[in-house]
Motif scaffolding. Sequence first.
Motif, short mmCIF file in Angstrom:
data_model
loop_
_atom_site.label_atom_id
_atom_site.label_comp_id
_atom_site.label_asym_id
_atom_site.label_seq_id
_atom_site.Cartn_x
_atom_site.Cartn_y
_atom_site.Cartn_z
N ASP A 21 -31.90 24.04 -0.57
CA ASP A 21 -31.64 24.06 0.63
C ASP A 21 -32.81 23.10 1.71
OD1 ASP A 21 -29.43 25.58 0.64
OD2 ASP A 21 -30.52 27.70 0.88
N ARG A 22 -33.84 23.16 1.14
CA ARG A 22 -34.89 22.28 1.80
C ARG A 22 -34.94 20.74 1.34
NH1 ARG A 22 -39.02 25.09 -0.13
NH2 ARG A 22 -39.33 23.52 -1.91
N ASP A 23 -34.75 20.47 0.15
CA ASP A 23 -34.83 19.06 -0.32
C ASP A 23 -33.70 18.37 -0.74
OD1 ASP A 23 -37.84 19.35 0.37
OD2 ASP A 23 -38.18 20.29 -1.72
N GLY A 24 -32.55 19.26 -0.79
CA GLY A 24 -31.42 18.64 -1.36
C GLY A 24 -31.09 18.81 -3.00
N LEU A 25 -29.94 18.46 -3.39
CA LEU A 25 -29.66 18.98 -4.76
C LEU A 25 -30.50 18.05 -5.53
CD1 LEU A 25 -28.00 20.38 -6.77
CD2 LEU A 25 -26.02 18.83 -6.28
N PRO A 26 -30.49 16.77 -5.53
CA PRO A 26 -31.21 15.92 -6.48
C PRO A 26 -32.64 16.40 -6.59
CG PRO A 26 -30.24 14.28 -4.81
CD PRO A 26 -30.10 15.82 -4.40
N ALA A 93 -23.19 27.96 3.93
CA ALA A 93 -24.56 28.24 4.31
C ALA A 93 -25.34 27.62 3.56
CB ALA A 93 -24.76 29.89 4.10
N HIS A 94 -24.80 27.18 2.50
CA HIS A 94 -25.66 26.05 1.33
C HIS A 94 -24.88 24.99 0.99
CE1 HIS A 94 -28.16 29.71 1.35
NE2 HIS A 94 -27.22 30.23 1.07
N PRO A 95 -24.57 24.02 1.82
CA PRO A 95 -23.69 23.23 1.70
C PRO A 95 -24.00 22.18 0.52
CG PRO A 95 -24.57 22.51 3.46
CD PRO A 95 -24.97 23.81 3.07
N ALA A 96 -25.09 21.82 0.14
CA ALA A 96 -25.49 21.03 -0.96
C ALA A 96 -25.07 21.69 -2.22
CB ALA A 96 -27.26 20.67 -0.89
N HIS A 151 -19.68 19.34 6.16
CA HIS A 151 -21.21 19.19 6.29
C HIS A 151 -21.83 17.94 5.63
CE1 HIS A 151 -21.23 23.55 7.24
NE2 HIS A 151 -20.36 23.76 6.63
N LEU A 152 -21.22 17.51 4.50
CA LEU A 152 -21.57 16.29 3.69
C LEU A 152 -21.06 15.10 3.89
CD1 LEU A 152 -22.25 18.31 0.50
CD2 LEU A 152 -24.03 18.07 2.67
N GLY A 153 -19.86 14.99 4.51
CA GLY A 153 -18.68 13.58 4.31
C GLY A 153 -19.12 12.93 5.31
N PRO A 154 -18.23 11.74 5.49
CA PRO A 154 -18.42 10.86 6.44
C PRO A 154 -17.90 11.39 7.94
CG PRO A 154 -16.65 10.29 4.96
CD PRO A 154 -17.58 11.38 4.35
N LEU A 155 -17.04 12.33 7.93
CA LEU A 155 -16.39 12.79 9.03
C LEU A 155 -17.47 13.65 9.80
CD1 LEU A 155 -12.69 13.20 8.45
CD2 LEU A 155 -13.82 11.29 9.46
N ALA A 156 -18.26 14.11 9.25
CA ALA A 156 -19.39 14.98 9.84
C ALA A 156 -20.58 14.22 10.77
CB ALA A 156 -20.21 15.91 8.65
N GLY A 157 -20.86 15.11 11.66
CA GLY A 157 -21.71 14.42 12.80
C GLY A 157 -21.72 13.10 13.03
N ALA A 158 -22.65 12.31 12.74
CA ALA A 158 -22.52 11.00 13.41
C ALA A 158 -21.47 9.92 12.98
CB ALA A 158 -23.86 10.30 13.01
N GLY A 159 -20.88 10.51 11.74
CA GLY A 159 -19.69 9.74 11.02
C GLY A 159 -18.46 9.73 12.10
N THR A 160 -18.28 10.77 12.49
CA THR A 160 -17.28 10.75 13.62
C THR A 160 -17.41 10.12 14.88
OG1 THR A 160 -16.66 13.13 12.84
CG2 THR A 160 -16.04 12.33 15.05
#
Length: 206
Positions: A21-26, A93-96, A151-160
């Motif tokens: 949640d804090r740092d991402g899946l990688p 709640a945990h999209p990553a 939550h993660l894809g190109p249509l989310a947030g700024a992508g739109t």
Amino acid sequence: MPRPRSLSPARIAEAALAVIDRDGLPALTMRAVAQELGMGTMSLYRYVDDRQELEGLVVELVLGAVDTVPPPGAPWREQVATLVRRVRDAVAAHPAVVPLTMTHRHSSPASLRWGEAVVDVLAGAGFDARSRVIALRALLGYLLGAIQLEHLGPLAGAGTDVMAALPDDTYPRLAETARSAKTVPPDEEFDGGLAAVLAGIEAGAR
């Protein structure tokens, strides 16, 4: 004599999920989880074998909270829709964690319980085994794809915003659609897509 096991799988899963949640899946590594727990990396190996096991524990933690009892007496489409929405709510709640649900869905007891609940509803509605295969895969594809786009894809947030700013003389429909997307609430978008999938499943089974 071996030292007593003082960490539960749930506690380890909570630490691993906190890292994601804090740092991402990688960022999910044995070392990172050990640091989250305040212990040495080698000490963590007393409880889990590797990152893959950590991933499985995370999936269980997230999906284990999903209620797999469909609303009694409701039509089959409403029952299935409810089960799908519950997973969306838990995973959103945990999209990553979304990629892990695909990687571990055949080995996760929580995922299997959910799948069993869905196909049981479908079987009760008269779907044969072949139709249930198609329906379950279509539902999983829509569910996980929709969460990633939200939550993660190109249509989310700024992508739109980027797509909405495309030149109208080159991409008139795409730009118009992206601008309209800003006015569609996420729940309405998800439920509308889910309704379309369920209608297609019903039509395909006839």
